[in-house]
Scaffold this motif. Structure first.
Motif, mmCIF file in Angstrom:
data_model
loop_
_atom_site.group_PDB
_atom_site.id
_atom_site.type_symbol
_atom_site.label_atom_id
_atom_site.label_comp_id
_atom_site.label_asym_id
_atom_site.label_seq_id
_atom_site.Cartn_x
_atom_site.Cartn_y
_atom_site.Cartn_z
ATOM 1 N N UNK A 59 -19.795 73.628 17.362
ATOM 2 C CA UNK A 59 -19.683 73.799 18.816
ATOM 3 C C UNK A 59 -18.339 74.424 19.188
ATOM 4 N N UNK A 60 -17.262 73.930 18.581
ATOM 5 C CA UNK A 60 -15.933 74.484 18.871
ATOM 6 C C UNK A 60 -15.818 75.915 18.382
ATOM 7 N N UNK A 61 -16.450 76.228 17.251
ATOM 8 C CA UNK A 61 -16.416 77.601 16.733
ATOM 9 C C UNK A 61 -17.037 78.565 17.743
ATOM 10 N N UNK A 62 -18.104 78.142 18.399
ATOM 11 C CA UNK A 62 -18.718 78.987 19.435
ATOM 12 C C UNK A 62 -17.807 79.125 20.638
ATOM 13 N N UNK A 63 -17.185 78.035 21.033
ATOM 14 C CA UNK A 63 -16.343 78.045 22.234
ATOM 15 C C UNK A 63 -15.043 78.812 22.043
ATOM 16 N N UNK A 64 -14.516 78.807 20.818
ATOM 17 C CA UNK A 64 -13.202 79.416 20.562
ATOM 18 C C UNK A 64 -13.286 80.696 19.731
ATOM 19 N N UNK A 65 -14.493 81.251 19.591
ATOM 20 C CA UNK A 65 -14.683 82.515 18.864
ATOM 21 C C UNK A 65 -14.109 82.433 17.447
ATOM 22 N N UNK A 66 -14.461 81.363 16.762
ATOM 23 C CA UNK A 66 -13.997 81.147 15.396
ATOM 24 C C UNK A 66 -15.114 81.481 14.413
ATOM 25 N N UNK A 67 -14.764 82.201 13.372
ATOM 26 C CA UNK A 67 -15.689 82.479 12.275
ATOM 27 C C UNK A 67 -15.561 81.326 11.282
#
Length: 318
Positions: A59-67
């Motif tokens: 979820x955080x990866x989606x919110x913070x544009x993390x690969x």
């Protein structure tokens, strides 16, 4: 006049197309610039016990544009193993690495990890940092979780003198396990209980040892699962079990009342906060060095279906 209109209309269309293409290119380039590759290294990463943690990461990866790359691992028993994985992920382009360390003590250990990271940012999960300030960490309050196991026993048992307790400690070398054990022992001090034995994860547990205690305490998820298996295999029905954990198996046996109390850390939050913290590091180094503390719940069988506990245990059903 008609030709001029056609020419003007074509010119406007071309300009609009160019503007749209340029805007798309700028947006697309901005998204690529924001993508931040982060690798996650934890013990037995595909284990059910990490389910909520993985969902928080995603979820955080989606919110913070993390690969995001959750590294496939088995049991991580040595620092050397972890260093090799950290070095590999750094060489493969990871800018941030989230690690559950098998040992969280000693400046020389942190120096070795930093060297292996090769410039990548390191963030620790479920590993307290000593000395403070070397790496940030997103951690549950391990001492308090251990203490609350003891508080729960005292609430249930009333007068304790003479009660016999056995403790499954998990990996003794981990600072988190030492803190949980210390919290439990400190709260039990002066109650008159007898701690008959403390057994690490690598030690064999005999049926006679299980029969010798009225209360079984497990200080981490795998040890709570291990305790449930021991009690089922040995057909010992009289021992009360108090444990820490969050896996589906432990929740199932809590519901079946084979576990009296389950201390459940908010692992969805731990996963989310880990990615959020490491993703903002380049912009906010001061905030990055602060260690967010993960909350937890004391869950009893009769409380299992309360809304807050359901959200904690099943973060997707929201």
């Amino acid at each position: 006049m008609g030709k001029n209109k056609i020419y003007f209309g074509c010119l406007v269309a071309v300009v609009l197309l160019l503007l749209a293409y340029a805007s798309y290119g700028m947006l697309n380039r901005g998204q690529k610039e924001k993508t931040y590759p982060v690798s996650v290294i934890v013990d037995n990463s595909s284990s059910d016990r990490w389910f909520a943690f993985r969902e928080g990461l995603k979820q955080a990866a989606r919110d913070y544009h993390v690969q995001l790359n959750i590294v496939s691992t088995g049991e991580l028993a040595t620092l050397h193993e972890e260093r090799m994985l950290i070095e590999r992920e750094s060489e493969n382009g990871a800018k941030g690495i989230i690690v559950q360390m098998c040992d969280g003590q000693g400046e020389e250990i942190f120096a070795q990890v930093q060297e292996s990271a090769g410039g990548a940012d390191i963030l620790l999960v479920e590993t307290d940092v000593e000395p403070e300030g070397i790496f940030p960490a997103v951690i549950p309050d391990n001492y308090e979780m251990g203490r609350m196991l003891a508080v729960s026993i005292k609430e249930d048992m009333g007068v304790l003198p003479g009660e016999k307790i056995g403790i499954l400690t998990g990996r003794r070398e981990r600072l988190s396990q030492k803190q949980r054990l210390q919290g439990f022992l400190d709260e039990m001090e002066g109650t008159g209980v007898e701690i008959l034995w403390q057994i690490a994860d690598s030690d064999y547990v005999q049926t006679e040892q299980l029969k010798s205690v009225e209360i079984l305490v497990a200080l981490e998820n795998d040890e709570t699962e291990r305790a449930v298996d021991f009690l089922a295999d040995s057909e010992i029905q009289s021992s009360a079990l108090y444990g820490i954990g969050c896996s589906e198996k432990n929740v199932y046996y809590l519901d079946k009342r084979r576990i009296n109390v389950l201390i459940v850390p908010n692992e969805f939050h731990m996963g989310y906060q880990s990615v959020a913290t490491i993703a903002v590091q380049p912009q906010d180094h001061v905030g990055y060095l602060q260690n967010p503390v993960v909350n937890f719940q004391v869950v009893r069988p009769e409380d299992l279906y309360e809304e807050d506990n359901q959200k904690l245990l099943f973060p997707l059903v929201q």
